[in-house]
Design a protein around this motif. Sequence first.
Motif, short mmCIF file in Angstrom:
data_model
loop_
_atom_site.label_atom_id
_atom_site.label_comp_id
_atom_site.label_asym_id
_atom_site.label_seq_id
_atom_site.Cartn_x
_atom_site.Cartn_y
_atom_site.Cartn_z
N THR A 309 -2.31 -13.09 5.81
CA THR A 309 -1.79 -11.82 5.73
C THR A 309 -2.01 -11.23 4.49
O THR A 309 -1.54 -12.01 3.33
CB THR A 309 -0.72 -11.34 6.41
N ASN A 310 -2.71 -10.08 3.91
CA ASN A 310 -2.89 -9.59 2.83
C ASN A 310 -2.02 -8.32 2.47
O ASN A 310 -2.09 -7.58 3.47
CB ASN A 310 -4.35 -9.13 2.62
N TYR A 311 -1.61 -8.24 1.54
CA TYR A 311 -0.51 -7.14 0.82
C TYR A 311 -1.36 -6.48 -0.19
O TYR A 311 -1.32 -7.14 -1.29
CB TYR A 311 0.86 -7.59 0.88
N LEU A 312 -1.80 -5.27 -0.15
CA LEU A 312 -2.51 -4.51 -1.24
C LEU A 312 -1.56 -3.43 -1.69
O LEU A 312 -1.10 -2.50 -1.14
CB LEU A 312 -3.83 -3.99 -0.74
N VAL A 313 -1.42 -3.37 -3.10
CA VAL A 313 -0.38 -2.43 -3.59
C VAL A 313 -1.26 -1.78 -4.76
O VAL A 313 -1.61 -2.31 -5.55
CB VAL A 313 0.92 -2.95 -4.42
N ASN A 314 -1.56 -0.67 -4.54
CA ASN A 314 -1.99 0.33 -5.50
C ASN A 314 -1.26 0.99 -6.54
O ASN A 314 -0.27 1.74 -6.17
CB ASN A 314 -2.68 1.28 -4.89
N LEU A 315 -1.29 0.71 -7.89
CA LEU A 315 -0.60 1.10 -8.77
C LEU A 315 -1.17 2.19 -9.57
O LEU A 315 -2.00 1.78 -10.56
CB LEU A 315 0.19 0.04 -9.60
N PRO A 316 -0.95 3.37 -9.56
CA PRO A 316 -1.67 4.30 -10.65
C PRO A 316 -1.06 4.00 -12.10
O PRO A 316 -0.03 3.72 -12.38
CB PRO A 316 -1.18 5.94 -10.21
N PRO A 317 -1.58 4.70 -13.12
CA PRO A 317 -1.35 4.32 -14.62
C PRO A 317 0.01 5.43 -14.83
O PRO A 317 0.11 6.60 -13.92
CB PRO A 317 -2.36 4.70 -15.27
N ALA A 318 0.46 4.94 -15.57
CA ALA A 318 2.15 5.89 -15.86
C ALA A 318 1.65 7.24 -16.27
O ALA A 318 2.35 8.09 -15.94
CB ALA A 318 3.02 5.04 -16.64
N SER A 319 0.57 7.39 -16.72
CA SER A 319 0.05 8.83 -17.59
C SER A 319 -0.23 9.48 -16.31
O SER A 319 -0.42 10.81 -16.61
CB SER A 319 -1.00 8.51 -18.47
N SER A 320 -0.50 9.35 -15.15
CA SER A 320 -0.82 10.09 -14.07
C SER A 320 0.27 10.81 -13.63
O SER A 320 0.28 11.85 -12.97
CB SER A 320 -1.40 9.37 -13.03
N ARG A 321 1.82 10.64 -14.05
CA ARG A 321 2.75 11.39 -13.61
C ARG A 321 3.02 12.60 -14.52
O ARG A 321 3.73 13.60 -13.99
CB ARG A 321 4.07 10.26 -13.79
N ASN A 322 2.32 12.54 -15.64
CA ASN A 322 2.40 13.88 -16.47
C ASN A 322 1.52 15.09 -15.97
O ASN A 322 0.25 14.64 -15.39
CB ASN A 322 1.93 13.56 -17.88
#
Length: 322
Positions: A309-322
């Motif tokens: 089973t595969n678990y994929l987590v996509n993490l955006p850069p912290a700068s994208s919150r601004n």
Amino acid sequence: MGHRMLTNMSAHGGFDITRAWDPDPRACEVVRQAFPTAVITESAESLVRDQEVDVVYIASPPASHHAYALLAAAEGKAIYCEKPLGVNIASSSEMVDAVESAIEAEKSRLRTETERLVGDTEAAVTTARASITAIPTTDLEEEQATTWDEDLATVESSLAETARLLVGEQLLGARAEAESALASANAINRAITTLVAELEQAREEEAARRARGDVTIPSTVLADGQELSAGTYRLSLAADGPTTNTAAPRGRWVEFLDGETVAGRGLAVVISDGDIGEVSESGTLRNEAQVVVLKERDYVRVWLNRDGTNYLVNLPPASSRN
């Protein structure tokens, strides 16, 4: 025993007086006093047969020259014999014939030995080039590859010089050149073997690291809306699911552990091995983890596989919150 000649040889610098023998114990004592490091042998025969002896100096009565010279020639020693050579022409001729035969035998031995060294060196060069080619270009620094290529070219130049010396009957020089070439080729192969072993160890360590679920996040990202600093973390499947709502997308929390501390968590999309090809073009994982930077570093994908089973987590850069 030719004490004066021994003194002159020692003064020359090209000789070391290592062994001596004389039927007269008084003569032996004179040599022992003059050359303390010289060993007085039990007999002339043992002196001639000694592997540490390269040159035999014969200063015995003429009647014994013949026997000692034939023995020395049979042992492949260089001979310096006081005059007269023999007691008659027949004796002297036999001594000359024996020495000439020994010279030819030694030349044949040197040529055969040199040819063997050349063959071993050529095989070592072939092995080195094949081993270098087998190393992935991503694992071999260009500077190292260039150095090895230059070193192998030097070895091949030495082989060419060996061939030239053989043609000119400079057999001692040819053997020395071939020995040097083989030593260099073997040194290159040892260096290649060391690098390959180090690369293999690094791959094994990386495989073990990935099997444990260890990943390195290259930059600060957002995990479930919270900043997760760049660094190395161990992935762990959280015990709780994201929701009990059966209408929600299937998912699973993946925790980022820094030691025993949960540094962050992200909601993973759960995909079976059979369907992973629709999401990833880089193949599949087997009970391991990896990080992939996607869309020109727009976000980081953390991928964990456990038991098909595969678990994929996509993490955006912290700068994208601004």
